[in-house]
Every structure is written in C-alpha cells, then in structure tokens.
Design a protein around this motif. Structure first.
Motif, PDB file in Angstrom:
ATOM      1  N   LEU A 327      40.760  10.306  50.030  1.00 49.58           N
ATOM      2  CA  LEU A 327      40.741  11.419  49.078  1.00 49.58           C
ATOM      3  C   LEU A 327      41.280  12.694  49.733  1.00 49.58           C
ATOM      4  N   GLY A 328      40.970  12.883  51.001  1.00 47.90           N
ATOM      5  CA  GLY A 328      41.468  14.052  51.718  1.00 47.90           C
ATOM      6  C   GLY A 328      42.982  14.067  51.808  1.00 47.90           C
ATOM      7  N   LEU A 329      43.600  12.885  51.840  1.00 46.52           N
ATOM      8  CA  LEU A 329      45.069  12.812  51.894  1.00 46.52           C
ATOM      9  C   LEU A 329      45.728  13.360  50.627  1.00 46.52           C
ATOM     10  N   GLY A 330      44.951  13.485  49.558  1.00 49.59           N
ATOM     11  CA  GLY A 330      45.513  14.023  48.329  1.00 49.59           C
ATOM     12  C   GLY A 330      45.297  15.509  48.152  1.00 49.59           C
ATOM     13  N   VAL A 331      44.718  16.157  49.161  1.00 50.62           N
ATOM     14  CA  VAL A 331      44.385  17.585  49.043  1.00 50.62           C
ATOM     15  C   VAL A 331      45.509  18.442  49.614  1.00 50.62           C
ATOM     16  N   ARG A 332      45.840  19.511  48.914  1.00 50.09           N
ATOM     17  CA  ARG A 332      46.813  20.487  49.405  1.00 50.09           C
ATOM     18  C   ARG A 332      46.124  21.834  49.601  1.00 50.09           C
ATOM     19  N   VAL A 333      46.296  22.398  50.784  1.00 46.84           N
ATOM     20  CA  VAL A 333      45.597  23.627  51.143  1.00 46.84           C
ATOM     21  C   VAL A 333      45.915  24.754  50.177  1.00 46.84           C
TER      22      VAL A 333
END
Length: 366
Positions: A327-333
C-alpha cells in the motif's frame, strides 16, 4: 514506467472497471495498484518477493524500535521507495496480490489471537464497555469528521482505526471500501502518533484519577489504538494490569468482524442504489470476515497448540506488514502534503472520544 501503468491501461478506483490511457487524468497523485485479474499483466512472483523483502526490512527496523508498529514502518518504507526511485511495472501484479489477498489473509489469521472464553470472562459490564467504545467512537468520529470537512473515506478509516484495532482495522476498511492509498497512509500514521501519545498519558492520568492497577489496565485496553501500544502501557502498570489490558484489547479486535460486515452491507446498498450490475456488487459478508470469525472459533476450542498459535501470530504480522509495504508503494508525498490539519484534528478528537467513553465504562463497570 511507474507502477500501475501496464499494457496501456490505468485501473480506476471502481472494481471491475478500466479506463484507457487517453481518458482524462485522475486527480489523485497516487499511482494505482492493479489487482490480480483486474488489468495486471505479467507474473506476480517478482512483485510479491519485492514486497516480502520490504516486509523483512520493516520487521528488522521495528525490532530495534519496539515502540513503533511494524505496520507503520512498512507503509512508510513503501512510500519512501515509491517516491525516491522508479518501481518497474513488472512488479505491479505481485504488488496487487500483496495489497489485497495477502492483506486479507493476515486479517483472517488475526482471528486466532481472539478467544471467546477470555472475552466472556471479562464480564458483561466490561464487554458492554468495549461495544460502546467502538460504537460511539466510530459514530462520533464520523460526525466530527463531517463537521471538520474531512472527506468521507478518510474519516471512515480514521474512525475505525481509532475505535477498533489500529492499522489492521484501517487496512480492513480499505479492503471493503476501496479507499485511496494516501488516505490509508494518513490514517495509519495518525493511529500510531496518537496511540504512542497514549503510552505515557494513560499511566499518568490513571494516577491522577486514582485508578487501581486493574482499572488502569482495562482503560488502556479499551482506549488505546494498537495492540503493541496496549502492551507497552500494560508493562508499565504491572503484570495484572497487562493481562487485563490485552484481553480487553482483543475484545475490541473481535468487533472488527461485525463492523466490516456492516460496512460491506452499506457499500452493497449504495452500489445497488447506483444500479450497478449484480455481479459487481460486493459480498454482503466479505469472505475474509468469515475467515476471521472461523479462526476465532477455532482458537476458542483450546485445541490449537501454543506453538501453532505463536507461529500464526508471526505469519499474521508478516502478511499485514507485506500488505502495508504494498500500500505504501501507491503513496505519493505531494498528495500527502495537501492533507492539511483537519485529519490531525479529527485524530485528536477521536482519541478523546474513545478514551472518555472507555473511561466512563470502566468506572461504571468497576
């Protein structure tokens, strides 16, 4: 090529629907993760191995930082990877597998940590306190979130994460509602921040309020978000308080099943009102919820060896951490920076609501 764009198609948020690349660009900055059978192409092994390596690194980091949840470390690590390097599209199928089926397997295994005998041994007043804390916590947080202008999906994730069992509840809600990955990251981060603040706050406030060790343990279990945080508080209060805190916390974990069933029903009803095809409607009771209850009943028989339960607990942690990394791989800062102060305020409000409701129940039950 960024993760989630494979074969010229971009999966949108609606299950079973695909949009061509020349469609208007989605407003979210999150890179969607294609699920197995929903547009993901290629073999799933490389992506799943990649997520497993991320889980291993997160576990190692959490082992030297025992006050920090491995689930938070995993989702932060995934976000760091996604925002500092190009993730090959060949990993997309395996990442999609980790983000949903592996996540749900972890929630099913979580059921083995909950025994009905221990829950019923708390007595009716304490069980009612747990039910009231979860119910009031969710409803009041949703109401406060609406007044604060927090988006519906985000306030639901925060409400369930703070009221039930932390990051695992956030992940379960994401699996039922198809929430955006950045909302999941925000909710998990808030759960850990405010739950960590409870570690020193509960013992200090218990002393100021004149609570006994058992009362303080019950309050810690009923009010604190993550199991690891409950253990940390109980350890400072004493062995008796620790046992009481953990059992009450497990009773809150048990509430995951009925809450997820209700959410699935709500999603199904909303989808039906929108006249979606019958085949596109979510199941009334998600299969992973059925599995969670089944594992809980198995654990309640007392026939499962302690070594098996311990192994299942380790496997559960691995599954959930693997899913959080995915799920973290789909997050954009950049999308997280636009969140603003409202979710943080909602997290503070939810913490006060849950803690106050739990304290009231513990005092009435004692």
């Amino acid at each position: 090529m960024p993760l989630g764009r494979t074969g010229g198609w971009w999966p949108c948020c609606t299950p079973g629907r695909m949009e061509p690349m020349d469609s208007p660009a989605p407003t979210s900055i999150v890179s969607p993760i294609p699920l197995p059978g929903r547009g993901a192409r290629g073999h799933w092994v490389p992506g799943l191995v990649f997520c497993a390596v991320g889980m291993g690194v997160a576990t190692a980091v959490a082992s030297v930082l025992p006050m920090v949840s491995v689930l938070l470390v995993a989702i932060v690590l995934g976000a760091v990877v996604a925002n500092t390097m190009v993730v090959p599209s060949v990993l997309a199928a395996g990442v999609g597998l980790a983000a949903r089926p592996v996540l749900r397997a972890g929630i099913v295994l979580l059921g083995l940590q909950v025994g009905l005998q221990e829950i019923l041994g708390l007595g009716a007043p304490v069980v009612l306190t747990v039910v009231a804390t979860v119910g009031i916590g969710i409803l009041a947080t949703l109401w406060a979130g609406k007044r604060l202008g927090v988006p519906p999906a985000q306030r639901l994730l925060i409400a369930c994460g703070f009221s039930i069992c932390g990051a695992a509840a956030v992940a379960a809600v994401e699996g039922v509602t198809d929430a955006e990955e950045e909302d999941v990251a925000v909710a998990v981060g808030l759960v850990v921040v405010f739950g960590t603040l409870m570690i020193p706050a509960v013992p200090v406030l218990s002393g100021l309020l004149g609570l006994g060790a058992d009362q303080a343990g019950l309050w810690a279990g009923a009010a604190t978000h993550e199991v690891a945080q409950v253990v940390a508080i109980g350890g400072t209060l004493g062995p008796g308080a620790l046992a009481a805190a953990v059992v009450v916390k497990l009773a809150r974990v048990l509430m995951l099943a009925p809450v997820m069933a209700v959410l699935a029903w709500q999603v199904r009803r909303a989808a039906g009102a929108a006249e979606r095809p019958a085949g596109a409607l979510p199941p009334l009771v998600p299969l992973f919820v059925v599995g969670f209850v089944a594992m809980m009943l198995v654990a309640s028989t007392g026939l499962v060896p302690a070594a098996v339960l311990e192994g299942a607990k380790t496997l559960e942690s691995m599954c959930l951490a693997t899913a959080m990394f995915a799920l973290g791989l789909g997050v954009r800062v950049r999308s997280l920076l636009t969140v603003g102060a409202r979710p943080v305020v909602l997290g503070a409000v939810s913490t006060v609501i849950v803690a106050s409701t739990a304290l009231t129940g513990v005092l009435l039950a004692s």
